[in-house]
Design an enzyme around this catalytic site. Structure first.
Site, PDB file in Angstrom:
ATOM      1  N   ASP A 218       0.811  -1.157   0.258  1.00 50.98           N
ATOM      2  CA  ASP A 218       0.019   0.118  -0.144  1.00 50.98           C
ATOM      3  C   ASP A 218       0.844   1.361   0.034  1.00 50.98           C
ATOM      4  O   ASP A 218       1.889   1.073  -0.416  1.00 50.98           O
ATOM      5  CB  ASP A 218      -1.025  -0.112   1.162  1.00 50.98           C
ATOM      6  CG  ASP A 218      -2.117   0.747   1.055  1.00 50.98           C
ATOM      7  OD1 ASP A 218      -2.197   1.861   0.530  1.00 50.98           O
ATOM      8  OD2 ASP A 218      -3.299   0.110   1.148  1.00 50.98           O
ATOM      9  N   HIS A 241       2.351   2.008  -3.215  1.00 53.22           N
ATOM     10  CA  HIS A 241       1.389   2.860  -3.718  1.00 53.22           C
ATOM     11  C   HIS A 241       1.786   4.438  -3.702  1.00 53.22           C
ATOM     12  O   HIS A 241       1.022   5.185  -3.808  1.00 53.22           O
ATOM     13  CB  HIS A 241       0.053   2.868  -3.084  1.00 53.22           C
ATOM     14  CG  HIS A 241      -0.705   1.504  -3.338  1.00 53.22           C
ATOM     15  ND1 HIS A 241      -2.024   1.227  -2.942  1.00 53.22           N
ATOM     16  CD2 HIS A 241       0.007   0.616  -3.976  1.00 53.22           C
ATOM     17  CE1 HIS A 241      -2.414  -0.145  -3.453  1.00 53.22           C
ATOM     18  NE2 HIS A 241      -1.128  -0.571  -4.106  1.00 53.22           N
TER      19      HIS A 241
END
Ligand SMILES: *[C@@H]1O[C@H](CO)[C@@H](O)[C@H](O)[C@H]1NC(C)=O
Ligand SMILES: *[C@@H]1O[C@H](CO)[C@@H](O)[C@H](O)[C@H]1NC(C)=O
Ligand SMILES: *[C@@H]1O[C@H](CO)[C@@H](O)[C@H](O)[C@H]1NC(C)=O
Ligand SMILES: *[C@@H]1O[C@H](CO)[C@@H](O)[C@H](O)[C@H]1NC(C)=O
Ligand SMILES: *[C@@H]1O[C@H](CO)[C@@H](O)[C@H](O)[C@H]1NC(C)=O
Ligand SMILES: *[C@@H]1O[C@H](CO)[C@@H](O)[C@H](O)[C@H]1NC(C)=O
Ligand SMILES: *[C@@H]1O[C@H](CO)[C@@H](O)[C@H](O)[C@H]1NC(C)=O
Length: 393
Positions: A218, A241
């Site tokens: 993430d 991310h």
């Protein structure tokens, strides 16, 4: 009158010891509290007991964790303490329960609360998160998962040379802290592990993150409401991310984010590079005085992105505009490749357009040899120097 020689020596020796002991710290080895580096005996009580001693010490204290693997169910290092100089040297690994249910509903596996003046050097934190990832991947009936390491309500913290492996959820959370410095952090989790943000910071000021290498599933670093005076430098995010300011604006009443610098970062095969993300809902939040500088993008899906229409599952926000005001954001010296054709995307709020956005020396090309593009809505700004793709201001 002549002082006898032996008395003088004793006098000097006692002076030496007095001053040495006054300045020296108490040292606590977790082994002497019963911790076992055998990867299975429960060392939780031993760590808690070592902390209790260090925290009760009226002079500076150090905790030593020798080599080996220490199984810890979960630990909370609570303050306030009687001194504000506790250092923890970790030469070993701390290992979380492999059954994810044991800690899966806790806020954090290792929690520091109300502490002032804590240093952590070295150490591997093994979150054993793969079981929970599999659970989340196959069914819906799983606990949220615990953060591996959290600092809450604390100040004057330094973390150097720490490694976090396979966290159940977020690896490191900094919540309501002042003056916290992270250096040489290594974060390792699979690129497809769910919700395993690298470092999440919120309600905090004067947080510095240097020389860190983050591979996770993430956000590499996420910056939440109420964060200001933050400095991030020399970061590799690969995969993950990207670095995200947000999500902001989930709540109507929300503290803003200001004075954030991200300097010298490499994003490789990440979902985003530098992102600002807000919910499409009413809010008095804001993000201002932000600088992204000297950044290399390697095959990044959204290298530069502002998304003010975040609305997961289109629940409680669809067709609403974000109230978060984004202003004074500078992107300077950013180059490399985009994995998609849209290398620059400013999708701002129709009711609170982004203002004072500045692009300077940008060269992003599309990997697929298509011309990279910039798209804009509700944004006002200027471009100077070489800006490729051509800005849409
Ligand atoms: C330590 O124990 C865990 C289970 O809790 C196991 O997954 C791991 O392989 C063990 N590691 C070593 C080095 O023995
Ligand atoms: C989750 O499942 C998808 C599809 O089966 C798979 O590609 C992915 O690697 C899995 N992720 C994890 C963390 O196991
Ligand atoms: C944070 O840093 C600023 C600027 O360096 C300084 O003025 C301020 O006192 C610091 N805040 C805290 C809480 O230490
Ligand atoms: C912005 O934050 C940095 C630390 O990241 C600090 O040194 C500087 O003084 C802050 N600037 C202002 C105007 O507060
Ligand atoms: C814009 O933000 C930068 C930091 O990125 C700061 O130095 C500058 O003073 C800000 N400009 C205005 C007009 O507030
Ligand atoms: C932009 O980057 C591409 C790919 O690295 C390079 O071929 C091109 O010469 C650069 N453009 C300028 C004007 O520097
Ligand atoms: C990329 O596109 C340029 C012109 O737009 C062309 O000259 C070049 O041969 C292409 N390269 C590849 C690898 O397709």
């Amino acid at each position: 009158m002549a002082i006898p020689r032996t008395s003088l020596v004793l006098f000097l020796v006692s002076m030496f010891f007095d001053s040495t002991f006054a300045a020296s710290s108490s040292s606590y080895n977790v082994i002497s509290f019963g911790a076992k580096p055998d990867n299975q005996s429960d060392s939780t009580q031993a760590f808690q007991a070592a902390w209790a001693k260090a925290c009760a010490s009226t002079k500076s204290a150090s905790i030593y964790v020798p080599r080996g693997r220490y199984y810890l169910r979960s630990v909370t290092f609570n303050g306030p303490c009687k001194n504000n100089a506790i250092s923890m040297r970790i030469d070993g690994s701390l290992v979380a329960p492999s059954d994810f249910r044991v800690i899966g509903n806790l806020v954090a596996w290792i929690m520091f609360r109300h502490v002032n003046g804590v240093t952590i050097a070295g150490g591997i934190l093994d979150g054993q998160g793969t079981g929970l990832w599999d659970c989340k991947n196959s069914t819906k009936d799983c606990p949220n998962g615990a953060t591996t390491l959290e600092f809450s309500n604390s100040k004057n913290i330094a973390i150097t040379g720490l490694t976090s492996l396979n966290s159940q959820m977020f690896h490191v959370v900094v919540n309501d802290c002042q003056n916290l410095k992270i250096k040489g952090l290594k974060i390792i989790a699979s690129g497809d592990s769910p919700n395993t943000d690298g470092i999440h910071v919120e309600q905090s000021s004067n947080v510095t993150i240097l020389n860190s290498h983050i591979s996770t599933g993430d956000d590499c670093i996420s910056i939440g409401p109420g964060t200001f005076n933050m400095w991030i430098e020399n970061i590799v995010c690969k995969p993950g991310h990207g670095i995200s300011i947000g999500s902001l604006g989930k709540n109507l009443e929300e503290a803003g984010v200001r004075n954030i610098t991200v300097k010298k970062a490499l994003f490789s095969h990440t979902q985003n590079g530098v992102r600002i993300k807000t919910w499409g809902r009413p809010s008095n939040g804001f993000a201002t005085n932000i600088l992204f500088q000297k950044i290399v993008m390697d095959n990044v899906k959204n290298p530069i992105i502002i998304d003010q229409n975040y609305c997961p599952n289109h629940k409680d926000c669809s067709s609403q505009a974000s109230g978060v005001q984004i202003s004074n954001v500078t992107y300077q010296d950013i180059h490399g490749t985009s994995a998609t054709q849209i290398a620059v995307k400013f999708d701002c709020s129709p009711t609170n357009p982004c203002v004072q956005i500045r692009l300077e020396d940008i060269n992003l090309t599309s990997r697929k040899n298509q011309t990279a593009q910039a798209v804009c809505s509700h944004v006002e700004g200027i471009a100077t120097g070489l800006v490729e793709p051509t800005s849409c201001f």
